[in-house]
Design an enzyme around this catalytic site. Structure first.
Site, PDB file in Angstrom:
ATOM      1  N   ASP A 176       0.821  -1.213   0.000  1.00  0.00           N
ATOM      2  CA  ASP A 176       0.000   0.000   0.000  1.00  0.00           C
ATOM      3  C   ASP A 176       0.854   1.262   0.000  1.00  0.00           C
ATOM      4  O   ASP A 176       0.442   2.296  -0.514  1.00  0.00           O
ATOM      5  CB  ASP A 176      -0.899   0.056   1.249  1.00  0.00           C
ATOM      6  CG  ASP A 176      -1.918  -1.066   1.304  1.00  0.00           C
ATOM      7  OD1 ASP A 176      -1.869  -1.949   0.422  1.00  0.00           O
ATOM      8  OD2 ASP A 176      -2.736  -1.060   2.239  1.00  0.00           O
TER       9      ASP A 176
ATOM     10  N   ASP B 202      -2.562   5.575  -3.026  1.00  0.00           N
ATOM     11  CA  ASP B 202      -1.929   4.425  -2.384  1.00  0.00           C
ATOM     12  C   ASP B 202      -1.113   3.706  -3.453  1.00  0.00           C
ATOM     13  O   ASP B 202      -1.556   3.597  -4.611  1.00  0.00           O
ATOM     14  CB  ASP B 202      -2.991   3.444  -1.862  1.00  0.00           C
ATOM     15  CG  ASP B 202      -3.528   3.810  -0.481  1.00  0.00           C
ATOM     16  OD1 ASP B 202      -3.314   4.959  -0.030  1.00  0.00           O
ATOM     17  OD2 ASP B 202      -4.184   2.936   0.137  1.00  0.00           O
TER      18      ASP B 202
ATOM     19  N   HIS C  87      -7.667  -0.363  -4.260  1.00  0.00           N
ATOM     20  CA  HIS C  87      -6.478  -1.094  -4.721  1.00  0.00           C
ATOM     21  C   HIS C  87      -6.740  -1.980  -5.941  1.00  0.00           C
ATOM     22  O   HIS C  87      -7.736  -2.714  -5.995  1.00  0.00           O
ATOM     23  CB  HIS C  87      -5.841  -1.921  -3.595  1.00  0.00           C
ATOM     24  CG  HIS C  87      -5.409  -1.059  -2.454  1.00  0.00           C
ATOM     25  ND1 HIS C  87      -5.162  -1.538  -1.197  1.00  0.00           N
ATOM     26  CD2 HIS C  87      -5.176   0.286  -2.383  1.00  0.00           C
ATOM     27  CE1 HIS C  87      -4.803  -0.545  -0.396  1.00  0.00           C
ATOM     28  NE2 HIS C  87      -4.816   0.576  -1.090  1.00  0.00           N
TER      29      HIS C  87
ATOM     30  N   ASP D  71      -4.917  -4.531  -6.866  1.00  0.00           N
ATOM     31  CA  ASP D  71      -4.378  -5.894  -6.847  1.00  0.00           C
ATOM     32  C   ASP D  71      -5.371  -6.966  -6.397  1.00  0.00           C
ATOM     33  O   ASP D  71      -4.982  -8.131  -6.236  1.00  0.00           O
ATOM     34  CB  ASP D  71      -3.069  -5.963  -6.044  1.00  0.00           C
ATOM     35  CG  ASP D  71      -3.183  -5.430  -4.629  1.00  0.00           C
ATOM     36  OD1 ASP D  71      -4.294  -5.028  -4.214  1.00  0.00           O
ATOM     37  OD2 ASP D  71      -2.154  -5.416  -3.930  1.00  0.00           O
TER      38      ASP D  71
ATOM     39  N   ARG E   4     -16.026  -7.221 -11.031  1.00  0.00           N
ATOM     40  CA  ARG E   4     -15.737  -5.786 -11.210  1.00  0.00           C
ATOM     41  C   ARG E   4     -15.388  -5.517 -12.680  1.00  0.00           C
ATOM     42  O   ARG E   4     -14.246  -5.664 -13.103  1.00  0.00           O
ATOM     43  CB  ARG E   4     -14.580  -5.375 -10.304  1.00  0.00           C
ATOM     44  CG  ARG E   4     -14.902  -5.621  -8.838  1.00  0.00           C
ATOM     45  CD  ARG E   4     -13.692  -5.449  -7.943  1.00  0.00           C
ATOM     46  NE  ARG E   4     -14.027  -5.697  -6.551  1.00  0.00           N
ATOM     47  CZ  ARG E   4     -13.145  -5.807  -5.578  1.00  0.00           C
ATOM     48  NH1 ARG E   4     -11.848  -5.691  -5.826  1.00  0.00           N
ATOM     49  NH2 ARG E   4     -13.546  -6.036  -4.332  1.00  0.00           N
TER      50      ARG E   4
ATOM     51  N   CYS F  65      -0.575  -7.818  -1.207  1.00  0.00           N
ATOM     52  CA  CYS F  65      -0.604  -6.674  -0.276  1.00  0.00           C
ATOM     53  C   CYS F  65       0.510  -6.770   0.762  1.00  0.00           C
ATOM     54  O   CYS F  65       1.082  -5.756   1.163  1.00  0.00           O
ATOM     55  CB  CYS F  65      -1.919  -6.631   0.493  1.00  0.00           C
ATOM     56  SG  CYS F  65      -3.389  -6.725  -0.503  1.00  0.00           S
TER      57      CYS F  65
HETATM   58  N1  ABU Z   1      -5.754  -4.221  -0.462  1.00  0.00           N
HETATM   59  C1  ABU Z   1      -6.519  -4.936  -1.406  1.00  0.00           C
HETATM   60  C2  ABU Z   1      -7.963  -5.023  -0.981  1.00  0.00           C
HETATM   61  C3  ABU Z   1      -8.822  -5.137  -2.138  1.00  0.00           C
HETATM   62  C4  ABU Z   1     -10.212  -5.628  -1.819  1.00  0.00           C
HETATM   63  O1  ABU Z   1     -10.622  -5.643  -0.675  1.00  0.00           O
HETATM   64  O2  ABU Z   1     -10.898  -6.049  -2.738  1.00  0.00           O
END
Ligand code: ABU
Length: 377
Positions: free
Chosen positions: A107, A200, A248, A250, A267, A355
Protein backbone atom coordinates in the site's frame (compact mmCIF):
# COMPACT_ATOMS: atom_id res chain seq x y z
CA UNK A 1 28.60 -1.85 -4.15
CA UNK A 2 25.55 -3.94 -4.91
CA UNK A 3 22.47 -3.20 -6.93
CA UNK A 4 19.61 -3.80 -4.49
CA UNK A 5 16.55 -2.10 -5.95
CA UNK A 6 15.18 -3.01 -9.39
CA UNK A 7 11.65 -4.03 -10.36
CA UNK A 8 9.67 -3.00 -13.43
CA UNK A 9 6.75 -5.40 -13.45
CA UNK A 10 4.86 -7.98 -11.37
CA UNK A 11 6.15 -11.18 -12.99
CA UNK A 12 9.94 -11.21 -13.58
CA UNK A 13 12.00 -13.43 -11.27
CA UNK A 14 11.73 -12.11 -7.72
CA UNK A 15 15.05 -11.85 -5.83
CA UNK A 16 14.33 -9.57 -2.88
CA UNK A 17 11.09 -8.51 -1.20
CA UNK A 18 9.72 -6.79 1.89
CA UNK A 19 7.16 -8.79 3.92
CA UNK A 20 5.10 -6.80 6.45
CA UNK A 21 4.18 -7.55 10.07
CA UNK A 22 0.92 -7.88 11.97
CA UNK A 23 2.40 -6.64 15.29
CA UNK A 24 0.46 -3.85 16.95
CA UNK A 25 -2.17 -3.48 14.21
CA UNK A 26 -5.11 -1.35 15.30
CA UNK A 27 -8.74 -1.11 14.39
CA UNK A 28 -8.14 2.54 13.66
CA UNK A 29 -10.01 5.39 15.30
CA UNK A 30 -12.68 7.10 13.18
CA UNK A 31 -11.43 9.86 10.89
CA UNK A 32 -12.79 11.72 7.84
CA UNK A 33 -11.20 9.19 5.46
CA UNK A 34 -12.76 6.07 6.96
CA UNK A 35 -14.95 4.81 9.78
CA UNK A 36 -14.43 1.16 10.66
CA UNK A 37 -17.65 -0.56 11.71
CA UNK A 38 -17.62 -4.15 12.99
CA UNK A 39 -20.68 -4.24 15.30
CA UNK A 40 -20.74 -8.05 15.54
CA UNK A 41 -17.08 -8.36 16.47
CA UNK A 42 -16.68 -5.86 19.29
CA UNK A 43 -15.82 -2.75 17.26
CA UNK A 44 -19.00 -0.85 16.31
CA UNK A 45 -18.52 2.46 14.48
CA UNK A 46 -16.49 4.80 16.70
CA UNK A 47 -14.78 2.04 18.69
CA UNK A 48 -11.08 1.50 18.15
CA UNK A 49 -8.22 -0.44 19.70
CA UNK A 50 -5.66 -3.17 19.13
CA UNK A 51 -6.55 -6.24 17.07
CA UNK A 52 -7.03 -9.28 19.36
CA UNK A 53 -3.65 -10.79 20.26
CA UNK A 54 -4.61 -14.32 19.17
CA UNK A 55 -5.37 -12.93 15.70
CA UNK A 56 -2.05 -11.04 15.65
CA UNK A 57 -0.17 -14.22 16.60
CA UNK A 58 -1.95 -16.29 13.94
CA UNK A 59 -1.26 -13.69 11.24
CA UNK A 60 2.40 -13.34 12.24
CA UNK A 61 2.82 -17.11 12.16
CA UNK A 62 1.50 -17.24 8.60
CA UNK A 63 3.61 -14.25 7.54
CA UNK A 64 6.77 -15.76 9.05
CA UNK A 65 5.96 -19.01 7.28
CA UNK A 66 5.51 -17.17 3.95
CA UNK A 67 8.84 -15.39 4.51
CA UNK A 68 10.48 -18.79 5.07
CA UNK A 69 8.86 -20.19 1.89
CA UNK A 70 10.17 -17.22 -0.10
CA UNK A 71 13.66 -17.72 1.36
CA UNK A 72 13.54 -21.41 0.46
CA UNK A 73 13.05 -20.24 -3.14
CA UNK A 74 16.16 -18.08 -2.97
CA UNK A 75 14.40 -14.77 -2.28
CA UNK A 76 15.97 -12.36 0.23
CA UNK A 77 13.25 -11.22 2.65
CA UNK A 78 13.36 -7.92 4.54
CA UNK A 79 10.93 -6.98 7.32
CA UNK A 80 9.83 -3.52 8.50
CA UNK A 81 10.20 -2.29 12.07
CA UNK A 82 7.53 -3.11 14.60
CA UNK A 83 6.15 0.21 15.90
CA UNK A 84 3.61 1.31 18.48
CA UNK A 85 0.58 2.00 16.30
CA UNK A 86 -1.64 2.72 19.32
CA UNK A 87 0.13 6.07 19.75
CA UNK A 88 -1.98 9.16 19.02
CA UNK A 89 -0.49 11.47 16.40
CA UNK A 90 -0.72 15.15 15.60
CA UNK A 91 0.12 17.51 12.74
CA UNK A 92 -0.46 21.29 12.72
CA UNK A 93 -3.89 20.56 11.17
CA UNK A 94 -5.35 17.62 13.10
CA UNK A 95 -4.93 15.01 15.79
CA UNK A 96 -5.64 11.32 15.39
CA UNK A 97 -6.31 8.97 18.29
CA UNK A 98 -4.62 5.91 16.80
CA UNK A 99 -2.67 4.72 13.78
CA UNK A 100 -3.11 1.52 11.78
CA UNK A 101 -0.22 -0.96 11.33
CA UNK A 102 2.43 -2.24 8.93
CA UNK A 103 1.07 -5.46 7.47
CA UNK A 104 0.64 -4.27 3.85
CA UNK A 105 3.87 -2.72 2.51
CA UNK A 106 2.38 -2.81 -1.00
CA UNK A 107 0.00 0.00 0.00
CA UNK A 108 2.84 2.34 0.91
CA UNK A 109 5.87 1.50 -1.27
CA UNK A 110 5.84 1.66 -5.07
CA UNK A 111 8.92 0.18 -6.73
CA UNK A 112 9.47 1.33 -10.30
CA UNK A 113 12.87 0.37 -11.70
CA UNK A 114 15.58 1.54 -9.31
CA UNK A 115 13.13 3.82 -7.48
CA UNK A 116 11.05 3.18 -4.38
CA UNK A 117 8.40 5.86 -3.96
CA UNK A 118 6.66 6.38 -0.62
CA UNK A 119 2.97 6.97 -1.45
CA UNK A 120 1.00 9.88 0.01
CA UNK A 121 -1.68 7.59 1.50
CA UNK A 122 -5.07 9.14 2.16
CA UNK A 123 -5.95 8.17 5.73
CA UNK A 124 -4.66 10.09 8.73
CA UNK A 125 -4.09 6.81 10.57
CA UNK A 126 -1.57 5.87 7.88
CA UNK A 127 0.32 9.18 7.81
CA UNK A 128 3.44 7.87 9.61
CA UNK A 129 3.41 4.32 8.26
CA UNK A 130 6.41 5.04 6.01
CA UNK A 131 8.59 5.34 9.13
CA UNK A 132 8.47 1.57 9.65
CA UNK A 133 10.26 1.13 6.30
CA UNK A 134 12.86 3.86 6.79
CA UNK A 135 15.59 1.61 8.30
CA UNK A 136 15.33 -0.64 5.22
CA UNK A 137 15.27 2.27 2.78
CA UNK A 138 18.27 3.84 4.52
CA UNK A 139 20.14 0.53 4.18
CA UNK A 140 19.28 0.29 0.46
CA UNK A 141 20.41 3.91 0.02
CA UNK A 142 23.74 3.26 1.73
CA UNK A 143 24.47 0.08 -0.22
CA UNK A 144 22.99 0.71 -3.69
CA UNK A 145 24.40 3.80 -5.44
CA UNK A 146 21.68 3.62 -8.08
CA UNK A 147 18.76 3.49 -5.64
CA UNK A 148 16.37 6.43 -6.15
CA UNK A 149 14.64 7.05 -2.85
CA UNK A 150 11.57 9.22 -3.38
CA UNK A 151 8.67 10.40 -1.28
CA UNK A 152 5.51 11.91 -2.75
CA UNK A 153 4.43 15.26 -1.22
CA UNK A 154 3.10 14.59 2.27
CA UNK A 155 -0.59 15.54 2.14
CA UNK A 156 -2.19 17.94 4.61
CA UNK A 157 -5.30 15.71 4.95
CA UNK A 158 -7.37 18.56 6.33
CA UNK A 159 -11.16 18.31 6.16
CA UNK A 160 -10.87 19.91 2.69
CA UNK A 161 -9.47 16.60 1.41
CA UNK A 162 -12.75 14.79 2.17
CA UNK A 163 -16.36 15.08 1.04
CA UNK A 164 -17.92 15.23 4.46
CA UNK A 165 -16.11 12.51 6.39
CA UNK A 166 -18.55 10.63 8.66
CA UNK A 167 -21.50 12.06 6.72
CA UNK A 168 -20.10 10.45 3.58
CA UNK A 169 -19.95 7.10 5.39
CA UNK A 170 -23.48 7.51 6.69
CA UNK A 171 -24.71 8.15 3.15
CA UNK A 172 -22.62 5.28 1.76
CA UNK A 173 -23.91 2.78 4.33
CA UNK A 174 -27.53 3.74 3.56
CA UNK A 175 -27.22 2.63 -0.08
CA UNK A 176 -27.22 -0.83 -1.59
CA UNK A 177 -24.31 -1.75 -3.85
CA UNK A 178 -25.97 -0.78 -7.13
CA UNK A 179 -27.11 2.58 -5.75
CA UNK A 180 -23.60 3.28 -4.47
CA UNK A 181 -22.12 2.38 -7.86
CA UNK A 182 -24.53 4.75 -9.61
CA UNK A 183 -24.05 7.58 -7.14
CA UNK A 184 -20.31 7.37 -6.54
CA UNK A 185 -18.47 5.14 -9.00
CA UNK A 186 -20.23 6.33 -12.16
CA UNK A 187 -19.62 9.93 -11.07
CA UNK A 188 -15.95 9.25 -10.14
CA UNK A 189 -16.63 10.75 -6.74
CA UNK A 190 -16.06 8.94 -3.45
CA UNK A 191 -14.91 10.46 -0.18
CA UNK A 192 -11.71 12.14 -1.46
CA UNK A 193 -11.82 15.61 -2.97
CA UNK A 194 -9.26 16.90 -5.46
CA UNK A 195 -7.74 19.29 -2.90
CA UNK A 196 -4.29 17.66 -3.14
CA UNK A 197 -2.67 14.61 -4.81
CA UNK A 198 -3.52 11.41 -2.94
CA UNK A 199 -2.69 7.83 -3.83
CA UNK A 200 -1.93 4.43 -2.38
CA UNK A 201 0.90 2.50 -4.04
CA UNK A 202 -1.34 -0.60 -4.32
CA UNK A 203 -3.50 1.25 -6.84
CA UNK A 204 -0.64 1.09 -9.35
CA UNK A 205 -0.23 -1.94 -11.62
CA UNK A 206 3.26 -2.23 -13.12
CA UNK A 207 3.40 -3.57 -16.67
CA UNK A 208 6.90 -2.41 -17.74
CA UNK A 209 6.68 0.92 -19.58
CA UNK A 210 2.94 1.10 -18.87
CA UNK A 211 1.55 1.85 -15.43
CA UNK A 212 -2.18 1.41 -14.79
CA UNK A 213 -3.49 3.47 -11.88
CA UNK A 214 -6.84 2.75 -10.27
CA UNK A 215 -8.96 5.88 -9.76
CA UNK A 216 -10.29 4.52 -6.47
CA UNK A 217 -11.64 5.64 -3.13
CA UNK A 218 -8.03 6.10 -1.88
CA UNK A 219 -6.45 7.50 -5.08
CA UNK A 220 -7.81 10.72 -6.59
CA UNK A 221 -7.37 12.23 -10.06
CA UNK A 222 -4.77 14.67 -8.72
CA UNK A 223 -2.79 11.68 -7.41
CA UNK A 224 -2.86 10.08 -10.87
CA UNK A 225 -1.81 13.39 -12.40
CA UNK A 226 1.09 13.60 -9.94
CA UNK A 227 2.20 10.05 -10.82
CA UNK A 228 1.98 10.85 -14.55
CA UNK A 229 4.29 13.84 -14.13
CA UNK A 230 6.60 11.93 -11.78
CA UNK A 231 7.18 9.09 -14.24
CA UNK A 232 7.77 10.91 -17.57
CA UNK A 233 9.43 7.86 -19.17
CA UNK A 234 6.32 5.76 -18.52
CA UNK A 235 2.84 5.80 -19.98
CA UNK A 236 0.37 6.19 -17.12
CA UNK A 237 -3.20 5.04 -17.78
CA UNK A 238 -6.30 5.52 -15.65
CA UNK A 239 -8.12 2.31 -14.67
CA UNK A 240 -11.69 2.20 -13.36
CA UNK A 241 -13.97 -0.71 -12.54
CA UNK A 242 -17.63 -1.17 -11.67
CA UNK A 243 -17.55 -1.57 -7.89
CA UNK A 244 -19.09 0.49 -5.16
CA UNK A 245 -16.05 1.14 -2.99
CA UNK A 246 -12.87 0.59 -4.99
CA UNK A 247 -9.67 0.11 -3.00
CA UNK A 248 -6.48 -1.09 -4.72
CA UNK A 249 -5.89 -2.65 -8.11
CA UNK A 250 -4.38 -5.89 -6.85
CA UNK A 251 -7.69 -7.63 -6.10
CA UNK A 252 -9.24 -6.24 -9.27
CA UNK A 253 -6.90 -6.45 -12.25
CA UNK A 254 -3.44 -8.06 -12.19
CA UNK A 255 -0.89 -9.17 -14.78
CA UNK A 256 0.22 -12.80 -14.69
CA UNK A 257 2.87 -12.77 -17.42
CA UNK A 258 3.43 -10.80 -20.64
CA UNK A 259 0.23 -11.19 -22.68
CA UNK A 260 -1.96 -12.50 -19.85
CA UNK A 261 -3.91 -10.61 -17.17
CA UNK A 262 -6.42 -11.72 -14.54
CA UNK A 263 -9.53 -9.59 -14.06
CA UNK A 264 -11.99 -9.65 -11.17
CA UNK A 265 -15.02 -11.51 -12.54
CA UNK A 266 -17.45 -9.17 -10.77
CA UNK A 267 -15.74 -5.79 -11.21
CA UNK A 268 -16.25 -4.93 -14.89
CA UNK A 269 -13.72 -2.49 -16.43
CA UNK A 270 -15.23 0.95 -17.05
CA UNK A 271 -12.45 2.35 -19.26
CA UNK A 272 -13.18 1.02 -22.74
CA UNK A 273 -9.81 2.30 -23.96
CA UNK A 274 -8.08 0.14 -21.37
CA UNK A 275 -9.73 -3.02 -22.65
CA UNK A 276 -8.99 -1.99 -26.25
CA UNK A 277 -5.34 -1.33 -25.36
CA UNK A 278 -4.98 -4.88 -24.10
CA UNK A 279 -6.78 -6.30 -27.12
CA UNK A 280 -4.77 -4.48 -29.80
CA UNK A 281 -1.55 -5.60 -28.10
CA UNK A 282 -2.71 -9.24 -28.08
CA UNK A 283 -3.12 -9.53 -24.32
CA UNK A 284 -5.65 -12.03 -23.08
CA UNK A 285 -7.79 -10.96 -20.11
CA UNK A 286 -9.12 -13.90 -18.10
CA UNK A 287 -11.89 -13.53 -15.48
CA UNK A 288 -10.63 -14.84 -12.13
CA UNK A 289 -12.05 -17.95 -10.42
CA UNK A 290 -14.79 -17.79 -7.78
CA UNK A 291 -13.38 -17.05 -4.31
CA UNK A 292 -13.52 -19.71 -1.58
CA UNK A 293 -15.25 -17.41 0.93
CA UNK A 294 -18.71 -15.87 0.69
CA UNK A 295 -17.99 -13.25 3.32
CA UNK A 296 -14.74 -11.74 4.61
CA UNK A 297 -13.61 -13.09 8.04
CA UNK A 298 -14.28 -11.14 11.27
CA UNK A 299 -12.64 -7.68 11.55
CA UNK A 300 -11.60 -7.82 7.88
CA UNK A 301 -12.14 -4.67 5.83
CA UNK A 302 -10.89 -6.34 2.63
CA UNK A 303 -13.15 -8.25 0.25
CA UNK A 304 -13.30 -11.97 -0.53
CA UNK A 305 -11.46 -11.11 -3.77
CA UNK A 306 -8.19 -11.42 -1.89
CA UNK A 307 -8.53 -14.79 -3.64
CA UNK A 308 -6.83 -13.21 -6.69
CA UNK A 309 -4.28 -11.30 -4.59
CA UNK A 310 -1.34 -13.53 -5.45
CA UNK A 311 2.44 -13.11 -5.73
CA UNK A 312 4.45 -14.22 -8.74
CA UNK A 313 7.87 -15.74 -8.09
CA UNK A 314 8.48 -15.62 -11.85
CA UNK A 315 6.52 -15.95 -15.10
CA UNK A 316 5.75 -19.59 -14.39
CA UNK A 317 5.41 -19.83 -10.61
CA UNK A 318 2.77 -18.23 -8.43
CA UNK A 319 1.95 -18.17 -4.70
CA UNK A 320 -1.80 -18.51 -4.03
CA UNK A 321 -3.69 -18.63 -0.73
CA UNK A 322 -4.05 -22.23 0.44
CA UNK A 323 -7.84 -22.44 0.64
CA UNK A 324 -8.44 -20.76 -2.76
CA UNK A 325 -8.67 -24.10 -4.57
CA UNK A 326 -10.62 -22.78 -7.59
CA UNK A 327 -8.10 -19.96 -8.12
CA UNK A 328 -5.25 -22.44 -7.79
CA UNK A 329 -6.83 -24.78 -10.36
CA UNK A 330 -7.41 -21.95 -12.83
CA UNK A 331 -3.80 -20.81 -12.60
CA UNK A 332 -2.59 -24.40 -12.94
CA UNK A 333 -4.74 -24.74 -16.09
CA UNK A 334 -3.15 -21.54 -17.40
CA UNK A 335 0.25 -23.23 -17.15
CA UNK A 336 1.55 -22.04 -13.77
CA UNK A 337 3.26 -24.01 -11.06
CA UNK A 338 1.06 -23.09 -8.10
CA UNK A 339 2.52 -22.89 -4.58
CA UNK A 340 -0.30 -22.82 -1.97
CA UNK A 341 0.46 -20.64 1.06
CA UNK A 342 -1.71 -20.53 4.20
CA UNK A 343 -2.57 -16.84 4.58
CA UNK A 344 -6.22 -16.70 5.67
CA UNK A 345 -5.33 -15.24 9.07
CA UNK A 346 -3.59 -12.22 7.49
CA UNK A 347 -6.64 -10.83 5.65
CA UNK A 348 -8.01 -8.84 8.62
CA UNK A 349 -4.65 -7.04 8.85
CA UNK A 350 -5.08 -5.51 5.41
CA UNK A 351 -4.77 -7.95 2.56
CA UNK A 352 -3.39 -11.01 0.86
CA UNK A 353 -0.07 -12.23 -0.51
CA UNK A 354 0.44 -9.27 -2.86
CA UNK A 355 -0.60 -6.67 -0.28
CA UNK A 356 1.71 -8.20 2.34
CA UNK A 357 4.76 -7.75 0.15
CA UNK A 358 6.62 -4.99 -1.70
CA UNK A 359 9.09 -5.73 -4.46
CA UNK A 360 12.70 -4.75 -3.93
CA UNK A 361 14.38 -6.65 -6.76
CA UNK A 362 13.10 -8.54 -9.78
CA UNK A 363 15.27 -9.44 -12.77
CA UNK A 364 15.00 -7.49 -16.00
CA UNK A 365 14.64 -3.97 -17.34
CA UNK A 366 11.84 -1.70 -18.46
CA UNK A 367 10.23 -3.24 -21.52
CA UNK A 368 7.36 -2.18 -23.74
CA UNK A 369 4.50 -4.69 -23.67
CA UNK A 370 2.04 -2.29 -25.33
CA UNK A 371 3.77 -1.02 -28.48
CA UNK A 372 0.41 -0.05 -29.99
CA UNK A 373 -1.05 2.88 -28.05
CA UNK A 374 -4.38 4.70 -28.09
CA UNK A 375 -3.92 8.48 -28.44
CA UNK A 376 -5.25 10.30 -25.40
CA UNK A 377 -5.39 7.22 -23.17
N1 ABU B 1 -5.75 -4.22 -0.46
C1 ABU B 1 -6.52 -4.94 -1.41
C2 ABU B 1 -7.96 -5.02 -0.98
C3 ABU B 1 -8.82 -5.14 -2.14
C4 ABU B 1 -10.21 -5.63 -1.82
O1 ABU B 1 -10.62 -5.64 -0.67
O2 ABU B 1 -10.90 -6.05 -2.74
Amino acid sequence: MAKIVNSWNEWSRLRRVIVGRADGTMIQAPEPAIVRDFPDDGFPAGAYGPMPQDMVDAANEQMDNFAAILESHGVVVDRPEAMDWSKAIETPDWTMDSQFGVMPPRDVLLTVGSEILEATMSQRARWFEYLAYRPLLQEYFREDPDFRWESAPKPRLTDASYHGGPEFWHEFESLDEEEAIERFTMNRRWNLTEEEPLFDAADVGRFGKDLFVYHSSVTNAAGIDWLTRHFPDHRVHVARFRESHPVHLDATFVPLRPGLALSNRKRVPLEEDMVTLFEINDWEIVPCAEPALEEPPPLCYCSVWLSMNTLLLDEKTIFVEEQEKAQQQQLYDLGFEVIPVPFWAVGPFGGGLHCATADVYRDGDMEDYFPKQIPGY
